[in-house]
Design a protein around this motif. Structure first.
Motif, PDB file in Angstrom:
ATOM      1  N   MET A   1       0.837  -1.199   0.000  1.00  0.00           N
ATOM      2  CA  MET A   1       0.000   0.000   0.000  1.00  0.00           C
ATOM      3  C   MET A   1       0.875   1.254   0.000  1.00  0.00           C
ATOM      4  N   GLU A   2       0.523   2.231  -0.866  1.00  0.00           N
ATOM      5  CA  GLU A   2       1.280   3.493  -0.863  1.00  0.00           C
ATOM      6  C   GLU A   2       1.021   4.241   0.442  1.00  0.00           C
ATOM      7  N   LYS A   3       1.970   5.062   0.846  1.00  0.00           N
ATOM      8  CA  LYS A   3       1.821   5.802   2.098  1.00  0.00           C
ATOM      9  C   LYS A   3       0.608   6.751   1.996  1.00  0.00           C
ATOM     10  N   PRO A   4      -0.423   6.536   2.848  1.00  0.00           N
ATOM     11  CA  PRO A   4      -1.586   7.426   2.774  1.00  0.00           C
ATOM     12  C   PRO A   4      -1.291   8.775   3.445  1.00  0.00           C
ATOM     13  N   ASP A   5      -2.109   9.771   3.104  1.00  0.00           N
ATOM     14  CA  ASP A   5      -1.986  11.067   3.793  1.00  0.00           C
ATOM     15  C   ASP A   5      -2.379  10.917   5.258  1.00  0.00           C
ATOM     16  N   VAL A   6      -3.427  10.118   5.491  1.00  0.00           N
ATOM     17  CA  VAL A   6      -3.992  10.026   6.837  1.00  0.00           C
ATOM     18  C   VAL A   6      -4.234   8.566   7.189  1.00  0.00           C
ATOM     19  N   LEU A   7      -3.867   8.207   8.401  1.00  0.00           N
ATOM     20  CA  LEU A   7      -4.204   6.878   8.898  1.00  0.00           C
ATOM     21  C   LEU A   7      -5.024   7.045  10.175  1.00  0.00           C
ATOM     22  N   ASN A  27      -8.531  14.357  -3.281  1.00  0.00           N
ATOM     23  CA  ASN A  27      -7.063  14.350  -3.370  1.00  0.00           C
ATOM     24  C   ASN A  27      -6.398  13.875  -2.082  1.00  0.00           C
ATOM     25  N   ARG A  28      -7.201  13.532  -1.069  1.00  0.00           N
ATOM     26  CA  ARG A  28      -6.638  13.149   0.227  1.00  0.00           C
ATOM     27  C   ARG A  28      -6.832  11.637   0.414  1.00  0.00           C
ATOM     28  N   THR A  29      -5.752  10.887   0.575  1.00  0.00           N
ATOM     29  CA  THR A  29      -5.902   9.435   0.749  1.00  0.00           C
ATOM     30  C   THR A  29      -6.007   9.087   2.237  1.00  0.00           C
ATOM     31  N   GLU A 242       2.244  -6.251  10.760  1.00  0.00           N
ATOM     32  CA  GLU A 242       2.650  -5.371   9.654  1.00  0.00           C
ATOM     33  C   GLU A 242       2.799  -3.945  10.172  1.00  0.00           C
ATOM     34  N   THR A 243       3.449  -3.119   9.375  1.00  0.00           N
ATOM     35  CA  THR A 243       3.499  -1.686   9.694  1.00  0.00           C
ATOM     36  C   THR A 243       3.007  -0.898   8.482  1.00  0.00           C
ATOM     37  N   ILE A 244       2.446   0.268   8.750  1.00  0.00           N
ATOM     38  CA  ILE A 244       2.094   1.216   7.674  1.00  0.00           C
ATOM     39  C   ILE A 244       2.648   2.575   8.085  1.00  0.00           C
ATOM     40  N   GLN A 245       3.259   3.253   7.157  1.00  0.00           N
ATOM     41  CA  GLN A 245       3.678   4.636   7.372  1.00  0.00           C
ATOM     42  C   GLN A 245       2.554   5.551   6.872  1.00  0.00           C
ATOM     43  N   ALA A 246       2.420   6.722   7.463  1.00  0.00           N
ATOM     44  CA  ALA A 246       1.380   7.656   7.017  1.00  0.00           C
ATOM     45  C   ALA A 246       1.801   9.076   7.345  1.00  0.00           C
ATOM     46  N   GLY A 247       1.200  10.036   6.633  1.00  0.00           N
ATOM     47  CA  GLY A 247       1.518  11.439   6.854  1.00  0.00           C
ATOM     48  C   GLY A 247       1.032  11.926   8.202  1.00  0.00           C
ATOM     49  N   LEU A 248      -0.191  11.543   8.543  1.00  0.00           N
ATOM     50  CA  LEU A 248      -0.805  11.993   9.806  1.00  0.00           C
ATOM     51  C   LEU A 248      -1.506  10.804  10.448  1.00  0.00           C
ATOM     52  N   ILE A 249      -1.307  10.633  11.756  1.00  0.00           N
ATOM     53  CA  ILE A 249      -1.955   9.532  12.479  1.00  0.00           C
ATOM     54  C   ILE A 249      -3.070  10.128  13.343  1.00  0.00           C
ATOM     55  N   ILE A 250      -4.282   9.581  13.200  1.00  0.00           N
ATOM     56  CA  ILE A 250      -5.408  10.060  14.013  1.00  0.00           C
ATOM     57  C   ILE A 250      -5.913   8.889  14.856  1.00  0.00           C
TER      58      ILE A 250
END
Ligand SMILES: Cc1cc2nc3c(=O)[nH]c(=O)nc-3n(C[C@H](O)[C@H](O)[C@H](O)COP(=O)(O)OP(=O)(O)OC[C@H]3O[C@@H](n4cnc5c(N)ncnc54)[C@H](O)[C@@H]3O)c2cc1C
Length: 512
Positions: A1-7, A27-29, A242-250
């Protein structure tokens, strides 16, 4: 999975709303991780999640317990499914009183004043009875209606009649910000269908290509790069990590899981993290503290007519909202008629619940171990503050009047609890409150928002972590204290507020 803007961690009352609102921007993933299962189609949704006539207690539940004042272990249900606790709850759709949100504002959260949150309350609802009033909405995702008189069960007809007989005013809309009295509950149900955030919000949003819902994904911890949240580590249904990287974690895992996740991530009271060998990312003494809820105690009655009790009927339909004598906190008490109590096949029981809506006391949540699968230790500490005990005991006294005078009394063969032989004077009622007050299932406040100068506040009024970057918390845990109402609508309102801020001013929350 591509790095999302928000997780987003947790697809409950608040997380589902935030995912929906942010993903309105194509435009926001957005990736929404949820530990429980997902039922995208209504036709395949299990009956316990559809059936708003009663709570779902076990089939989609985390299995929490808590220790109230007496030290017994009591189950503390929380939804584990897409929709979260909004998918398992009683569907009472009540707002706090304006003073609750004004008080939040005074505690370092000026953008939560009543007149600022009212548009969000209006936006979330489609009020089928009063949608045309200025303090209501008629076009939101959550449908709300009140049982009309001809749909009320006998117990509820009797409760409203008795309320009048005992001198309480009639209240046609408990969500009228200025009103009080007895009436039909506003409820987010259509017939038997529980209108959860999975149904109201996510059902129409899930076709968006920029929104990915990942169920059966149990988050262990948030990953940090220094003080910057960078991703999460989670466990799949098959146990793989697993791990996921993201721009912002909520973080939206609710008032009991969000503080636990923060502590497992290295953010919390240092002594607790040290005790379990968790590497410290940053000290936050407020994580897990300030647990606020609605202590409650019920009068349980055996019905004269066994035919009155049917566990397949709506458990609740009516409410009395009022103020304790001498109290400065308006509408700080509730009395609720429950259609049945106990187990099907047992004695024909119903109950009348006394609920304290404005609580001064606070409880605490602590880690049990370093294992994310271990549930935390929860101490509600109900009625340790005398101001709470006095008002809950007064509410019990008022509730007991319903068993002696008016139409509800005519339905009762005997009182099963509290034992009338005990005299039930103020001293006895006080002791009962201290020993048996139980949760109204409305925990909140465990990662409270507030001004940075308050060392016990963890996030600012926009949900942004004070001392960490790219980390937002948004759910019941950020409330400074429990509002004078069942908490689901306020959680959805929080989702609307923070979701709208994120949608319209994303950069304010950190760079993607
Ligand atoms: C049985 C019951 C009856 C209730 N009745 C009412 C009522 O009638 N009216 C009312 O107003 N309120 C009611 N409430 C309270 C109300 O439903 C909650 O206050 C509200 O839903 C909380 O919203 P939230 O977003 O904070 O948390 P939740 O809605 O609980 O959402 C948290 C989500 O995060 C997920 N999650 C948690 N940990 C992890 C993790 N590690 N990894 C991934 N996902 C995770 C959970 O599975 C859940 O889906 C009731 C609650 C219960 C349990």
């Amino acid at each position: 999975m591509e790095k999302p803007d928000v997780l987003i961690i947790g697809a409950g009352s608040t997380g589902a709303v935030i995912a929906t609102r942010i993903s309105e921007d194509p435009n926001r993933t957005v990736v929404l991780l949820e530990a429980g299962p997902d039922y995208p189609e209504l036709i395949n949704t299990p009956f316990d999640l559809i059936n708003s006539h009663n709570n779902s207690y076990t089939q989609h539940d985390w299995g929490f317990t808590y220790a109230p004042t007496s030290g017994r272990d009591v189950s503390f249900p929380r939804g584990r499914v897409v929709g979260g606790s909004s998918a398992v709850n009683t569907t009472i759709a009540l707002r706090g009183v304006p003073e609750d949100y004004d008080e939040w504002a005074d505690l370092g959260c000026p953008d939560w004043k009543w007149h600022k949150v009212l548009p969000a309350f209006n936006r979330l609802e489609r009020d089928l009875d009063f949608g045309d009033r200025p303090y209501h909405g008629d076009a939101g995702p959550i449908s709300i209606r009140r049982y009309p008189a001809n749909e009320l069960e006998v117990q509820h007809q009797a409760f409203l009649a008795a309320s009048t007989q005992l001198g309480y005013p009639n209240c046609e809309d408990a969500n009228n910000p200025n009103d009080w009295g007895a009436g039909s509950h506003p409820m987010n149900k259509l017939g038997r269908l529980r209108v959860s955030t999975a149904i109201g919000y996510l059902a129409p949003a899930r076709i968006r290509p920029n929104l990915t819902i990942k169920p059966n994904s149990f988050v262990h911890r948030i990953l940090f790069d220094g003080k910057r949240a960078s991703g999460v580590e989670y466990e799949n249904a098959d146990g793989s990590i697993e791990t996921i990287q993201a721009g912002l974690i909520i973080l939206c895992a609710g008032a009991l899981k969000s503080p636990q996740i923060l502590m497992h991530s290295g953010i919390g009271p240092t002594d607790q993290l040290n005790q379990f060998g968790i590497e410290l990312v940053g000290e936050e003494p407020g994580v897990g503290q300030n647990l606020s809820d609605h202590p409650a105690l019920s009068v349980v009655c055996e019905a004269k007519d066994r035919g009155l009790i049917d566990h397949d009927k709506p458990i609740i339909q009516t409410i009395l909202r009022y103020t304790a004598e001498g109290s400065s906190k308006r509408n700080d008490l509730q009395i609720e008629q429950l259609s049945f109590a106990g187990k099907p096949g047992g004695p024909p029981l119903f109950a009348i619940a006394a609920v304290l809506e404005y609580q001064f006391g606070r409880g605490e949540l602590r880690l049990n171990s370093a294992d994310p699968h271990d549930l935390p230790i929860i101490e509600n500490r109900f009625c340790e503050d005398d101001r709470d005990t006095i008002r809950l005991a007064a509410c019990m006294r008022d509730t007991l009047r319903f068993t002696r005078e008016g139409e509800v009394a005519e339905l009762i063969a005997s009182i099963s609890f509290p034992d009338p032989k005990r005299g039930l004077d103020d001293e006895v009622l006080t002791k009962l409150c201290k020993k048996f007050a139980a949760s109204g299932y409305h925990p909140c406040g465990t990662i409270k928002m507030g001004d940075k100068s308050d060392p016990m506040s963890v996030v600012d009024q926009y949900g942004r972590a004070h001392r960490f970057d790219n980390l937002v918390v948004a759910d019941a845990s950020i409330m400074p204290f429990v509002p004078r109402a069942n908490t689901n609508l306020t959680c959805i309102m929080i989702g609307e507020m923070i979701g709208e801020w994120l949608r319209t001013d994303f950069d304010y929350y950190g760079s993607a």
